[in-house]
Design a protein around this motif. Structure first.
Motif, mmCIF file in Angstrom:
data_model
loop_
_atom_site.group_PDB
_atom_site.id
_atom_site.type_symbol
_atom_site.label_atom_id
_atom_site.label_comp_id
_atom_site.label_asym_id
_atom_site.label_seq_id
_atom_site.Cartn_x
_atom_site.Cartn_y
_atom_site.Cartn_z
ATOM 1 N N SER A 187 1.981 4.002 1.186
ATOM 2 C CA SER A 187 3.196 3.413 0.800
ATOM 3 C C SER A 187 3.455 2.996 2.083
ATOM 4 C CB SER A 187 4.080 4.426 0.338
ATOM 5 O OG SER A 187 5.371 3.807 0.265
ATOM 6 N N GLY A 188 3.580 4.073 3.175
ATOM 7 C CA GLY A 188 4.006 3.399 4.536
ATOM 8 C C GLY A 188 2.916 2.216 4.951
ATOM 9 N N TYR A 189 1.704 2.234 4.602
ATOM 10 C CA TYR A 189 0.744 1.360 5.360
ATOM 11 C C TYR A 189 1.265 -0.144 4.609
ATOM 12 C CZ TYR A 189 -3.547 -1.567 4.707
ATOM 13 O OH TYR A 189 -4.566 -2.584 4.944
ATOM 14 N N LYS A 205 4.223 -0.751 3.250
ATOM 15 C CA LYS A 205 5.491 -1.179 3.754
ATOM 16 C C LYS A 205 5.643 -1.951 5.145
ATOM 17 C CE LYS A 205 10.048 1.110 4.776
ATOM 18 N NZ LYS A 205 10.953 2.338 4.739
ATOM 19 N N VAL A 247 5.048 8.344 5.550
ATOM 20 C CA VAL A 247 5.449 6.865 5.347
ATOM 21 C C VAL A 247 5.459 6.458 6.796
ATOM 22 C CG1 VAL A 247 7.064 5.115 4.674
ATOM 23 C CG2 VAL A 247 6.452 7.164 3.136
ATOM 24 N N GLU A 248 6.429 7.070 7.635
ATOM 25 C CA GLU A 248 6.592 6.553 8.987
ATOM 26 C C GLU A 248 5.273 6.705 9.925
ATOM 27 O OE1 GLU A 248 8.451 5.283 12.466
ATOM 28 O OE2 GLU A 248 8.882 5.281 10.401
ATOM 29 N N SER A 302 2.246 6.140 8.994
ATOM 30 C CA SER A 302 1.448 4.885 8.617
ATOM 31 C C SER A 302 2.073 3.582 9.335
ATOM 32 C CB SER A 302 1.130 4.416 7.155
ATOM 33 O OG SER A 302 0.191 5.594 6.439
ATOM 34 N N ARG A 303 3.253 3.527 9.352
ATOM 35 C CA ARG A 303 4.125 2.545 9.886
ATOM 36 C C ARG A 303 3.547 2.336 11.334
ATOM 37 N NH1 ARG A 303 8.993 2.357 10.384
ATOM 38 N NH2 ARG A 303 9.603 0.405 10.278
ATOM 39 N N ASP A 339 6.231 13.392 8.192
ATOM 40 C CA ASP A 339 6.639 12.072 7.260
ATOM 41 C C ASP A 339 5.637 11.032 7.376
ATOM 42 O OD1 ASP A 339 7.890 9.530 6.556
ATOM 43 O OD2 ASP A 339 9.726 9.685 7.380
ATOM 44 N N GLU A 399 -0.186 9.352 -1.051
ATOM 45 C CA GLU A 399 0.672 8.432 -1.687
ATOM 46 C C GLU A 399 1.552 7.887 -0.652
ATOM 47 O OE1 GLU A 399 2.148 10.202 -4.914
ATOM 48 O OE2 GLU A 399 0.399 9.852 -6.196
ATOM 49 N N GLN A 400 2.277 8.757 0.143
ATOM 50 C CA GLN A 400 3.248 8.294 1.075
ATOM 51 C C GLN A 400 2.717 7.619 2.227
ATOM 52 O OE1 GLN A 400 4.750 12.171 2.513
ATOM 53 N NE2 GLN A 400 5.999 12.372 0.766
ATOM 54 N N ARG A 401 1.414 7.843 2.844
ATOM 55 C CA ARG A 401 0.685 7.130 3.891
ATOM 56 C C ARG A 401 0.137 5.789 3.435
ATOM 57 N NH1 ARG A 401 -2.970 12.203 6.203
ATOM 58 N NH2 ARG A 401 -1.332 13.379 7.111
#
Length: 391
Positions: free
Chosen positions: A240-242, A244, A204-205, A207-208, A202, A236-238
């Motif tokens: 986006s996680g950053y 977010k 997104v998670e 990068s968070r 995941d 793109e997900q990474r």
């Protein structure tokens, strides 16, 4: 092998055979030197020597003392028949003398621990399946990736597991696999518009986790950098996680901290002092960096040291790849993407498709997309934000 792993000498042999089978090396061509193979696969000279000796005995290579190894004339007779023409059907493999059940794996490379762990997970899952496991390397080239797909299909592959190359556009061979509903599982990264069975971490998670870790250490100027195309959904997900994570923390998103529009020549011996990343670090614009791959983390560390700075005293680094063989030797704080688990689940998913052929013809909205929850492993490359003197 008792633990399901492919011996590294065999990985080297498979790589050399693939170079010959796909026409990259022809009879009479000199292949990589022992030193080059040692550096590429990060192994000892004896491992490389064993691999080359085995290929010489099989007739793939001829070795000339003091000069190196060359593709033997006999290698032509050992190659598989030519792959089918570009316009032919991919779902009907050519008949061969034996009726092996083959599952093909295509990786960008096998020279880092990330790929090795993923390969290990796939090997373990397939060990008792009755399928032969064939590994091919794309070297992060779309053309070689396409050639590997055609070669595996012509060998009679029943299904494929593909770790796609970094590219701005998808490989048309993968699209054809999807359209013909060939048993296929994509791992780690995929491209927008091509829904397939997919298993990866995941982003997104991940990068968070990285942003939150650095924020807790007092960092506010946190840059994220990548040298691969933004069109890949993994990147793109990474990103986006950053963004977010920063929003959740009440921080403003500074586009200047998102360093994604550049290329790094990792083969270059001297650092390019005019490169955007070099100038960014030199100007002290960030106190912490999140690199989206391990190679960039090493490159960034080299820049920091070249500038007379230290990690983590002056700059902290979090990377997405575990660059070490085990946690005992970790230097970088990294995102554990559980690549061995990803490999195992990908193989199990493909076996499930092959066991129940009816699932292959399912509608697109039933494709399985599985995201594995990542975890952050803290190490010595991150520390409290240094106190900065205001101008």
């Amino acid at each position: 092998m008792q633990d399901g792993r492919i011996p590294i000498y065999q990985v080297i042999q498979d790589f050399i055979k693939n170079q010959i089978q796909t026409g990259i090396w022809s009879p009479g061509d000199k292949i990589f030197t022992e030193k080059e193979l040692m550096e590429k696969f990060e192994v000892s000279r004896i491992t490389v020597s064993n691999a080359l000796t085995g290929l010489t005995k099989e007739g793939w290579l001829s070795r000339i003392q003091g000069k190196g190894s060359y593709v033997h004339d006999m290698a032509l007779s050992l190659r598989n028949p030519a792959p089918p023409a570009a316009g032919s059907s991919m779902s009907a493999p050519a008949e061969q003398g034996d009726s092996r059940n083959v599952i093909g794996l295509i990786l960008p490379n096998i020279s880092d621990f990330f790929s090795m762990r993923m390969n290990k997970g796939i090997s373990k899952a397939l060990k008792q399946s009755g399928y032969n496991f064939v590994l091919m390397l794309s070297e992060n080239s779309k053309d070689r990736e396409a050639a590997a797909i055609r070669e595996l299909l012509y060998m009679g592959a029943s299904g494929l597991i593909i770790f796609p190359v970094d590219a701005e556009t998808y490989n048309e061979e993968i699209l054809r696999l999807k359209l013909e509903r060939f048993p296929l599982v994509i791992i780690d990264r995929y491209l927008t518009g091509i829904e397939t069975h997919f298993i990866g971490s995941d982003g997104v998670e991940a990068s968070r986790l990285a942003v939150n870790h650095l924020f807790e250490l007092g960092h506010r100027d946190i840059a994220i950098c990548s040298d691969v195309p933004l069109s890949t959904t993994t990147i793109e997900q990474r990103l986006s996680g950053y963004m977010k994570a920063l929003k959740e923390l009440g921080e403003m998103i500074n586009p200047a901290m998102m360093l994604t529009d550049f290329y790094v020549d990792y083969e270059r011996e001297e650092l390019d002092e005019q490169h955007p990343l070099f100038r960014y670090v030199k100007n002290g614009l960030a106190t912490a960096y999140i690199t989206l791959n391990g190679t960039m983390a090493l490159h960034l560390y080299r820049i920091v040291r070249h500038l007379g700075l230290q990690v983590p005293q002056d700059i902290s680094i979090v990377t997405f790849d575990n660059l070490s063989p085990s946690r005992e030797f970790d230097f970088f704080t990294y995102i554990d993407q559980h690549e061995e688990k990803v490999g195992r689940l990908a193989a199990e998913q493909l076996l499930e498709l092959l066991d129940d052929k009816s699932k292959i013809n399912q509608q697109e909205n039933k494709y399985r997309k599985l995201l594995i929850e990542p975890h952050l492993v803290s190490s010595v490359s991150t520390a409290a934000c240094p106190v900065r003197s205001k101008p």
